[in-house]
Motif scaffolding. Structure first.
Motif, PDB file in Angstrom:
ATOM      1  N   LEU A  98      -0.606  -7.527   4.625  1.00  0.00           N
ATOM      2  CA  LEU A  98       0.021  -6.234   4.370  1.00  0.00           C
ATOM      3  C   LEU A  98       1.453  -6.227   4.899  1.00  0.00           C
ATOM      4  CD1 LEU A  98      -0.548  -3.424   3.177  1.00  0.00           C
ATOM      5  CD2 LEU A  98      -1.235  -2.701   5.469  1.00  0.00           C
ATOM      6  N   LYS A  99       2.418  -6.017   4.006  1.00  0.00           N
ATOM      7  CA  LYS A  99       3.835  -6.072   4.380  1.00  0.00           C
ATOM      8  C   LYS A  99       4.613  -4.810   4.038  1.00  0.00           C
ATOM      9  CE  LYS A  99       3.421 -10.297   5.752  1.00  0.00           C
ATOM     10  NZ  LYS A  99       3.001 -10.417   7.119  1.00  0.00           N
ATOM     11  N   ASP A 100       4.234  -4.112   2.990  1.00  0.00           N
ATOM     12  CA  ASP A 100       5.020  -2.983   2.475  1.00  0.00           C
ATOM     13  C   ASP A 100       4.118  -1.752   2.389  1.00  0.00           C
ATOM     14  OD1 ASP A 100       6.782  -1.290   1.149  1.00  0.00           O
ATOM     15  OD2 ASP A 100       7.021  -2.586  -0.600  1.00  0.00           O
ATOM     16  N   VAL A 101       4.434  -0.727   3.196  1.00  0.00           N
ATOM     17  CA  VAL A 101       3.620   0.493   3.208  1.00  0.00           C
ATOM     18  C   VAL A 101       4.501   1.725   3.043  1.00  0.00           C
ATOM     19  CG1 VAL A 101       1.779  -0.507   4.622  1.00  0.00           C
ATOM     20  CG2 VAL A 101       3.663   0.692   5.743  1.00  0.00           C
ATOM     21  N   ILE A 102       3.930   2.730   2.402  1.00  0.00           N
ATOM     22  CA  ILE A 102       4.602   4.033   2.306  1.00  0.00           C
ATOM     23  C   ILE A 102       3.581   5.101   2.672  1.00  0.00           C
ATOM     24  CG2 ILE A 102       5.746   5.707   0.809  1.00  0.00           C
ATOM     25  CD1 ILE A 102       6.861   3.439  -0.829  1.00  0.00           C
ATOM     26  N   PHE A 103       3.904   5.857   3.732  1.00  0.00           N
ATOM     27  CA  PHE A 103       3.037   6.935   4.205  1.00  0.00           C
ATOM     28  C   PHE A 103       3.767   8.273   4.306  1.00  0.00           C
ATOM     29  CE2 PHE A 103       0.910   3.189   6.116  1.00  0.00           C
ATOM     30  CZ  PHE A 103      -0.331   3.340   5.522  1.00  0.00           C
ATOM     31  N   VAL A 104       5.050   8.301   4.010  1.00  0.00           N
ATOM     32  CA  VAL A 104       5.831   9.527   4.133  1.00  0.00           C
ATOM     33  C   VAL A 104       5.192  10.637   3.293  1.00  0.00           C
ATOM     34  CG1 VAL A 104       7.475   9.060   2.256  1.00  0.00           C
ATOM     35  CG2 VAL A 104       8.204  10.386   4.234  1.00  0.00           C
ATOM     36  N   GLY A 105       5.283  11.871   3.770  1.00  0.00           N
ATOM     37  CA  GLY A 105       4.701  12.990   3.036  1.00  0.00           C
ATOM     38  C   GLY A 105       3.269  13.299   3.412  1.00  0.00           C
ATOM     39  N   ASN A 106       2.736  12.589   4.412  1.00  0.00           N
ATOM     40  CA  ASN A 106       1.404  12.876   4.926  1.00  0.00           C
ATOM     41  C   ASN A 106       1.529  13.768   6.158  1.00  0.00           C
ATOM     42  OD1 ASN A 106      -0.924  11.269   3.583  1.00  0.00           O
ATOM     43  ND2 ASN A 106       0.806   9.828   3.636  1.00  0.00           N
ATOM     44  N   PRO A 107       0.490  14.565   6.466  1.00  0.00           N
ATOM     45  CA  PRO A 107       0.554  15.465   7.616  1.00  0.00           C
ATOM     46  C   PRO A 107       0.799  14.770   8.955  1.00  0.00           C
ATOM     47  CG  PRO A 107      -1.312  16.036   6.235  1.00  0.00           C
ATOM     48  CD  PRO A 107      -0.723  14.772   5.682  1.00  0.00           C
ATOM     49  N   MET A 108       0.514  13.470   9.056  1.00  0.00           N
ATOM     50  CA  MET A 108       0.748  12.763  10.318  1.00  0.00           C
ATOM     51  C   MET A 108       2.230  12.752  10.694  1.00  0.00           C
ATOM     52  SD  MET A 108      -0.134   8.856   9.268  1.00  0.00           S
ATOM     53  CE  MET A 108       0.833   7.884   8.145  1.00  0.00           C
ATOM     54  N   TYR A 109       3.113  13.037   9.741  1.00  0.00           N
ATOM     55  CA  TYR A 109       4.556  13.103   9.991  1.00  0.00           C
ATOM     56  C   TYR A 109       5.026  14.517  10.357  1.00  0.00           C
ATOM     57  CZ  TYR A 109       5.853   8.513   7.973  1.00  0.00           C
ATOM     58  OH  TYR A 109       6.021   7.181   7.720  1.00  0.00           O
ATOM     59  N   ASP A 110       4.164  15.479  10.308  1.00  0.00           N
ATOM     60  CA  ASP A 110       4.583  16.879  10.412  1.00  0.00           C
ATOM     61  C   ASP A 110       5.394  17.239  11.649  1.00  0.00           C
ATOM     62  OD1 ASP A 110       3.561  17.449   7.948  1.00  0.00           O
ATOM     63  OD2 ASP A 110       1.854  18.631   8.677  1.00  0.00           O
ATOM     64  N   LEU A 120       0.846  -1.190   0.000  1.00  0.00           N
ATOM     65  CA  LEU A 120       0.000   0.000   0.000  1.00  0.00           C
ATOM     66  C   LEU A 120       0.881   1.239   0.000  1.00  0.00           C
ATOM     67  CD1 LEU A 120      -2.824   1.276   0.228  1.00  0.00           C
ATOM     68  CD2 LEU A 120      -2.592   1.109   2.716  1.00  0.00           C
ATOM     69  N   PHE A 121       0.859   1.952  -1.110  1.00  0.00           N
ATOM     70  CA  PHE A 121       1.647   3.174  -1.246  1.00  0.00           C
ATOM     71  C   PHE A 121       0.710   4.366  -1.207  1.00  0.00           C
ATOM     72  CE2 PHE A 121       5.083   0.850  -3.972  1.00  0.00           C
ATOM     73  CZ  PHE A 121       5.501   0.155  -2.854  1.00  0.00           C
ATOM     74  N   LEU A 122       0.784   5.134  -0.122  1.00  0.00           N
ATOM     75  CA  LEU A 122      -0.089   6.290   0.079  1.00  0.00           C
ATOM     76  C   LEU A 122       0.717   7.514   0.491  1.00  0.00           C
ATOM     77  CD1 LEU A 122      -3.157   4.683   1.868  1.00  0.00           C
ATOM     78  CD2 LEU A 122      -3.200   5.973  -0.252  1.00  0.00           C
ATOM     79  N   SER A 123       1.907   7.667  -0.058  1.00  0.00           N
ATOM     80  CA  SER A 123       2.712   8.835   0.291  1.00  0.00           C
ATOM     81  C   SER A 123       2.090  10.102  -0.276  1.00  0.00           C
ATOM     82  CB  SER A 123       4.144   8.675  -0.235  1.00  0.00           C
ATOM     83  OG  SER A 123       4.163   8.720  -1.643  1.00  0.00           O
ATOM     84  N   ASN A 124       2.413  11.208   0.360  1.00  0.00           N
ATOM     85  CA  ASN A 124       1.998  12.527  -0.116  1.00  0.00           C
ATOM     86  C   ASN A 124       0.494  12.629  -0.352  1.00  0.00           C
ATOM     87  OD1 ASN A 124       4.738  13.890  -0.435  1.00  0.00           O
ATOM     88  ND2 ASN A 124       4.995  11.945  -1.491  1.00  0.00           N
ATOM     89  N   ASN A 125      -0.252  12.279   0.689  1.00  0.00           N
ATOM     90  CA  ASN A 125      -1.695  12.448   0.703  1.00  0.00           C
ATOM     91  C   ASN A 125      -2.045  13.387   1.857  1.00  0.00           C
ATOM     92  OD1 ASN A 125      -3.492  10.827  -1.285  1.00  0.00           O
ATOM     93  ND2 ASN A 125      -1.780   9.444  -0.868  1.00  0.00           N
ATOM     94  N   SER A 126      -3.214  13.221   2.450  1.00  0.00           N
ATOM     95  CA  SER A 126      -3.677  14.135   3.502  1.00  0.00           C
ATOM     96  C   SER A 126      -4.031  13.408   4.792  1.00  0.00           C
ATOM     97  CB  SER A 126      -4.894  14.914   2.995  1.00  0.00           C
ATOM     98  OG  SER A 126      -4.562  15.649   1.847  1.00  0.00           O
ATOM     99  N   ILE A 127      -3.353  12.301   5.073  1.00  0.00           N
ATOM    100  CA  ILE A 127      -3.635  11.526   6.281  1.00  0.00           C
ATOM    101  C   ILE A 127      -3.012  12.241   7.476  1.00  0.00           C
ATOM    102  CG2 ILE A 127      -3.375   9.292   7.422  1.00  0.00           C
ATOM    103  CD1 ILE A 127      -3.085   8.134   4.489  1.00  0.00           C
ATOM    104  N   LYS A 128      -3.875  12.635   8.427  1.00  0.00           N
ATOM    105  CA  LYS A 128      -3.435  13.486   9.536  1.00  0.00           C
ATOM    106  C   LYS A 128      -3.117  12.729  10.815  1.00  0.00           C
ATOM    107  CE  LYS A 128      -5.729  17.633   7.983  1.00  0.00           C
ATOM    108  NZ  LYS A 128      -6.965  17.814   7.318  1.00  0.00           N
ATOM    109  N   SER A 129      -3.659  11.519  10.963  1.00  0.00           N
ATOM    110  CA  SER A 129      -3.523  10.816  12.232  1.00  0.00           C
ATOM    111  C   SER A 129      -3.073   9.368  12.035  1.00  0.00           C
ATOM    112  CB  SER A 129      -4.864  10.834  12.967  1.00  0.00           C
ATOM    113  OG  SER A 129      -4.820  10.015  14.099  1.00  0.00           O
TER     114      SER A 129
END
Length: 126
Positions: free
Chosen positions: A74-86, A52-61
């Protein structure tokens, strides 16, 4: 489309994940980076999903990840670039992802280390 295994929908201004019922039994990889997705609703039935690649979206939490914690493959995820990392470091983000998704083996392109698993396991339950 009922045999679809990989779906790439990056850079499409998508705001909501929906209408994946037809591929819930076959879809293994979902690439949806660079959209406007803020919720992980609509993914919990994708039991064969491994990637699941969801980088650079608007996930806040990070609590949004609880909606996909039920995905056993689910083994491989990308979430970097979402506001939850701010307001945290990338390392802290990895630990929080592991806390919510202990089954993953790769986060934001890097393999999970045993020390990260230990740190995530030691975090208090929210």
């Amino acid at each position: 489309m009922s045999n679809l295994r990989i779906l790439s929908m990056g850079r499409n201004n998508i705001k909501k994940i929906e209408k994946l019922d037809e591929v819930c039994g076959t879809l293994e990889q979902l690439w949806m980076s660079y959209n406007q997705i803020s919720s992980l609703e609509g993914l919990s039935e994708l039991n064969n999903l491994t990637t699941l690649f969801l980088s650079n979206n608007s996930i806040k939490s990070f609590s949004e990840l609880d909606k996909i914690a039920c995905l056993p493959n689910l083994k491989d995820v990308i979430f970097v670039g979402n506001p939850m990392y701010d307001d945290i470091s990338r390392k802290e983000g990895r630990i929080l992802i592991l806390k919510h998704l202990p089954q993953v083996t790769k986060i934001d392109g890097d393999l999970v280390k045993p020390s990260e698993r230990d740190e995530a396991a030691s975090l208090p339950v929210e």
